[in-house]
Each structure stands twice: as C-alpha cells, then as structure tokens.
Write a protein that holds these residues in place. Structure first.
Motif, PDB file in Angstrom:
ATOM      1  N   ARG A  74       0.766  -1.205   0.036  1.00  0.00           N
ATOM      2  CA  ARG A  74      -0.082   0.040  -0.066  1.00  0.00           C
ATOM      3  C   ARG A  74       0.841   1.307   0.093  1.00  0.00           C
ATOM      4  NH1 ARG A  74      -5.143   1.717   0.504  1.00  0.00           N
ATOM      5  NH2 ARG A  74      -6.080  -0.369   0.847  1.00  0.00           N
ATOM      6  N   GLY A  75       0.492   2.304  -0.929  1.00  0.00           N
ATOM      7  CA  GLY A  75       1.389   3.467  -1.070  1.00  0.00           C
ATOM      8  C   GLY A  75       0.373   4.605  -0.711  1.00  0.00           C
ATOM      9  N   TYR A  76       0.934   5.655  -0.089  1.00  0.00           N
ATOM     10  CA  TYR A  76       0.123   7.040   0.058  1.00  0.00           C
ATOM     11  C   TYR A  76       0.955   8.029  -0.398  1.00  0.00           C
ATOM     12  CZ  TYR A  76      -1.599   3.609   4.069  1.00  0.00           C
ATOM     13  OH  TYR A  76      -1.794   2.654   4.742  1.00  0.00           O
ATOM     14  N   LEU A  77      -0.064   9.179  -0.691  1.00  0.00           N
ATOM     15  CA  LEU A  77       0.305  10.484  -1.374  1.00  0.00           C
ATOM     16  C   LEU A  77      -0.450  11.301  -0.802  1.00  0.00           C
ATOM     17  CD1 LEU A  77       2.026  12.007  -2.967  1.00  0.00           C
ATOM     18  CD2 LEU A  77       0.160  11.606  -4.929  1.00  0.00           C
ATOM     19  N   ASN A  78      -0.017  12.343   0.300  1.00  0.00           N
ATOM     20  CA  ASN A  78      -0.681  12.972   1.066  1.00  0.00           C
ATOM     21  C   ASN A  78       0.002  14.719   0.811  1.00  0.00           C
ATOM     22  OD1 ASN A  78      -2.453  11.199   2.021  1.00  0.00           O
ATOM     23  ND2 ASN A  78      -1.251  10.971   3.775  1.00  0.00           N
ATOM     24  N   PHE A  79      -0.906  15.708   0.315  1.00  0.00           N
ATOM     25  CA  PHE A  79      -0.207  16.877   0.502  1.00  0.00           C
ATOM     26  C   PHE A  79      -1.296  18.003   0.875  1.00  0.00           C
ATOM     27  CE2 PHE A  79      -1.512  15.975  -3.914  1.00  0.00           C
ATOM     28  CZ  PHE A  79      -2.238  17.104  -4.322  1.00  0.00           C
ATOM     29  N   ASN A  80      -0.871  19.155   1.265  1.00  0.00           N
ATOM     30  CA  ASN A  80      -1.754  20.186   1.683  1.00  0.00           C
ATOM     31  C   ASN A  80      -2.260  21.267   0.235  1.00  0.00           C
ATOM     32  OD1 ASN A  80      -1.957  19.494   4.332  1.00  0.00           O
ATOM     33  ND2 ASN A  80       0.152  20.637   4.878  1.00  0.00           N
ATOM     34  N   ILE A  81      -3.491  21.398   0.248  1.00  0.00           N
ATOM     35  CA  ILE A  81      -3.608  22.470  -0.896  1.00  0.00           C
ATOM     36  C   ILE A  81      -3.888  23.809  -0.578  1.00  0.00           C
ATOM     37  CG2 ILE A  81      -5.528  23.112  -2.395  1.00  0.00           C
ATOM     38  CD1 ILE A  81      -6.316  19.914  -2.483  1.00  0.00           C
ATOM     39  N   VAL A  82      -4.488  24.022   0.557  1.00  0.00           N
ATOM     40  CA  VAL A  82      -4.279  25.526   1.119  1.00  0.00           C
ATOM     41  C   VAL A  82      -4.709  25.125   2.917  1.00  0.00           C
ATOM     42  CG1 VAL A  82      -5.319  26.716  -0.627  1.00  0.00           C
ATOM     43  CG2 VAL A  82      -7.058  25.697   1.028  1.00  0.00           C
ATOM     44  N   ASP A  83      -4.402  26.143   3.521  1.00  0.00           N
ATOM     45  CA  ASP A  83      -4.485  26.091   5.123  1.00  0.00           C
ATOM     46  C   ASP A  83      -5.853  25.217   5.378  1.00  0.00           C
ATOM     47  OD1 ASP A  83      -3.891  25.981   7.633  1.00  0.00           O
ATOM     48  OD2 ASP A  83      -5.052  27.952   7.950  1.00  0.00           O
ATOM     49  N   GLY A  84      -5.549  24.306   5.971  1.00  0.00           N
ATOM     50  CA  GLY A  84      -6.797  23.351   6.506  1.00  0.00           C
ATOM     51  C   GLY A  84      -7.450  22.362   5.509  1.00  0.00           C
ATOM     52  N   LEU A  85      -7.029  22.512   4.280  1.00  0.00           N
ATOM     53  CA  LEU A  85      -7.619  21.578   3.249  1.00  0.00           C
ATOM     54  C   LEU A  85      -6.416  20.596   2.717  1.00  0.00           C
ATOM     55  CD1 LEU A  85      -9.790  20.829   1.385  1.00  0.00           C
ATOM     56  CD2 LEU A  85      -9.123  22.411  -0.338  1.00  0.00           C
ATOM     57  N   THR A  86      -6.831  19.343   2.592  1.00  0.00           N
ATOM     58  CA  THR A  86      -5.594  18.424   2.131  1.00  0.00           C
ATOM     59  C   THR A  86      -6.153  17.300   1.289  1.00  0.00           C
ATOM     60  OG1 THR A  86      -6.148  16.730   4.170  1.00  0.00           O
ATOM     61  CG2 THR A  86      -4.407  18.619   4.508  1.00  0.00           C
ATOM     62  N   PHE A  87      -5.328  16.808   0.392  1.00  0.00           N
ATOM     63  CA  PHE A  87      -5.659  15.979  -0.408  1.00  0.00           C
ATOM     64  C   PHE A  87      -4.872  14.568   0.019  1.00  0.00           C
ATOM     65  CE2 PHE A  87      -4.683  13.309  -4.132  1.00  0.00           C
ATOM     66  CZ  PHE A  87      -5.761  12.872  -4.663  1.00  0.00           C
ATOM     67  N   GLU A  88      -5.769  13.346   0.050  1.00  0.00           N
ATOM     68  CA  GLU A  88      -4.999  12.199   0.702  1.00  0.00           C
ATOM     69  C   GLU A  88      -5.509  11.094  -0.591  1.00  0.00           C
ATOM     70  OE1 GLU A  88      -6.646  11.093   4.445  1.00  0.00           O
ATOM     71  OE2 GLU A  88      -6.318  13.555   5.341  1.00  0.00           O
ATOM     72  N   ASN A  89      -4.232  10.478  -0.875  1.00  0.00           N
ATOM     73  CA  ASN A  89      -4.567   9.413  -1.859  1.00  0.00           C
ATOM     74  C   ASN A  89      -3.858   8.170  -1.272  1.00  0.00           C
ATOM     75  OD1 ASN A  89      -2.858   7.780  -4.071  1.00  0.00           O
ATOM     76  ND2 ASN A  89      -4.602   8.424  -5.010  1.00  0.00           N
TER      77      ASN A  89
END
Length: 268
Positions: free
Chosen positions: A20-35
């Motif tokens: 299993r692999g993960y990719l997470n990053f912040n878009i703006v303050d308080g909003l994140t994308f998680e894959n």
C-alpha cells in the motif's frame, strides 16, 4: 489412510505480494488531499498425488489432482479533507471516492493411471478427467462524505452519507446509505468534578447500512454448465438468476456510555 499419508503428496506452493502506498499534500490551510493505493496478489499451486501401489488410489494405478489459483485485488482511495477551528468550534469535513476490484482465476486438472509413481507432471497421467477453469470477479465503486463537529470538546455531532455501486447486481447496482450521531462528553463539564472519573461520554447514533456479501459473484444472471456431448458443446441449466436483486439494508440504532476510571477500568 496411513498409506496415503506415507506415500502420497499433499502440497501447497504459494507466492504472495501485499503493498500500500500513500500520497498526501496540503492544498491550502486546512484543506488536504489524501491518496492511497493498495494491491494484493497471490498465486497458489496445489497438488495432490495418491500412490499407484499403496493407498486409496491403488485400484486406479494412482491419481493426480492439480489446482492453480491466482488472485488480484486493488483498492484506490482519493479523499479531500477540510479541518477548521474557530473559537470553541471545531469542524472536520471530507468527501471521497473509492474504487476496488477483485479477480480470482482457477484451473483444475485431474486424472489417474500414473506411469511414473513419483512424477508430479500432468503428462504422467494416462486417463484424464474433464478439465475445468473459471474466473470470478467483482468491482465496487463508492462516493461518500462525512462531517464532524464539536463545541469545546463537549458536544459532538456527526453525519455521513455514501453511494455504493456493485457489479454483483444487474439492474439495481447502486445503493445510498448514511448515518448520524451525537455525543456529550460529560467529564469536560465544569460541574463534573469527580476525581475518580477521568472520562465520561454519552453517545447515540442511527444509520442505514448496506451489504452486498453472501450473494455470489453473478447473482443476476442465469447460469449454465458447459459439457461435452460427442465432442460438441452442450449446456445444462445450473441456477436461476435474479436481475432485480440489490443491496441488503439494515437500520441500526445504538446508544451507550464510554468511561475511564483512573488507570484501572475503562468501558463502553
């Protein structure tokens, strides 16, 4: 029998891969994308040989059975999560899409009248039974969202809704489900000043749950067996399908208490 256990072969040879692999990053303050992406694979070779001289298959000069099973499963999750705190208010909301697919393939060979009493190769078999092979698979597509809110860590509210589509069903693939919940952390109230109680919470929830298991892989279709009649294909009826079959739903109401008394006792 003792002879089968002594002279026979009963063996599994399995190779397996899980990851299993993960990719997470912040878009703006308080909003994140998680894959996340998960994959599972296995290949299992099973062989069973009964001896040609001793044991249960001696009357047929030995027997050989082989079953090769290969499975692939993957899961992909894409999720947007928003978290915000202002004054004593805390909010978390998410929306997501999830996709899963499962496939297993089986090939079965069997026969008797062995030439070499030790060989496990199938060309060592003189009399072969009808070979068989099949593939079973299903896919699941899901869209869902959830909102969690609490005020000052005392009063909690949550709600979720999801839409699931399953390849197991023919005419009614999609179902909609949801849940709501509330909680009260009494131990955070000023009047609750009891040293023996570290944590005390009342909670209640109500939801509609969907289930697709227990119906097989292709319950919406009529199924037929393929047989050989004078070296020509023939078909025999197996099971009747139900094209209108859909999700099984159940309604659930729960209420309870969570507590912690020092370092000695917890419960819910």
């Amino acid at each position: 029998s003792i002879a089968d256990a002594t002279y026979g072969v009963d063996r599994h040879n399995r190779s397996e891969l899980n990851g299993r692999g993960y990719l997470n990053f912040n878009i703006v303050d308080g909003l994140t994308f998680e894959n996340s992406f998960g994959y599972q694979y296995y290949n299992n070779n099973y062989v069973s040989k009964n001896d040609k001289f001793f044991g249960s298959a001696a009357s047929t000069n030995g027997s050989l059975y082989k079953n090769n099973s290969e499975m692939n499963f993957y899961n992909i999750l894409n999720l947007l999560r928003y978290k915000k705190s202002f004054s004593s208010h805390n909010l978390e909301a998410l929306v997501a899409h999830e996709s899963s697919e499962f496939k297993v393939q089986n090939t079965i060979l069997s026969g008797n009248q062995l030439v070499d009493p030790y060989s496990l190769d199938f060309n060592n078999v003189i009399v072969t039974n009808p070979n068989s092979g099949y593939t079973n698979s299903y896919a699941l597509e899901s869209f869902f969202g959830q909102v969690n809110y609490d005020y000052d860590g005392k009063y909690l509210l949550s709600g979720s809704v999801r839409r699931d589509g399953s390849s197991r069903f023919l005419n009614n693939k999609w179902g909609t489900f949801g849940a709501i919940g509330a909680g009260w952390v009494i131990s955070n109230e000023e009047f609750m000043n009891i040293d023996a109680i570290d944590f005390l919470k009342l909670k209640a929830s109500y939801g509609v749950i969907g289930d697709q298991g227990g119906v097989g892989y292709y319950p919406g279709y009529d199924k037929f067996n393929i047989v050989n009649v004078n070296d020509k294909p023939a078909f025999s009826f197996d099971t009747k399908g139900n094209p209108d079959l859909t999700w099984e739903t159940s309604k659930m109401f729960q209420t309870g208490v969570e507590f912690r008394l020092g370092n000695y006792l917890t419960g819910n």
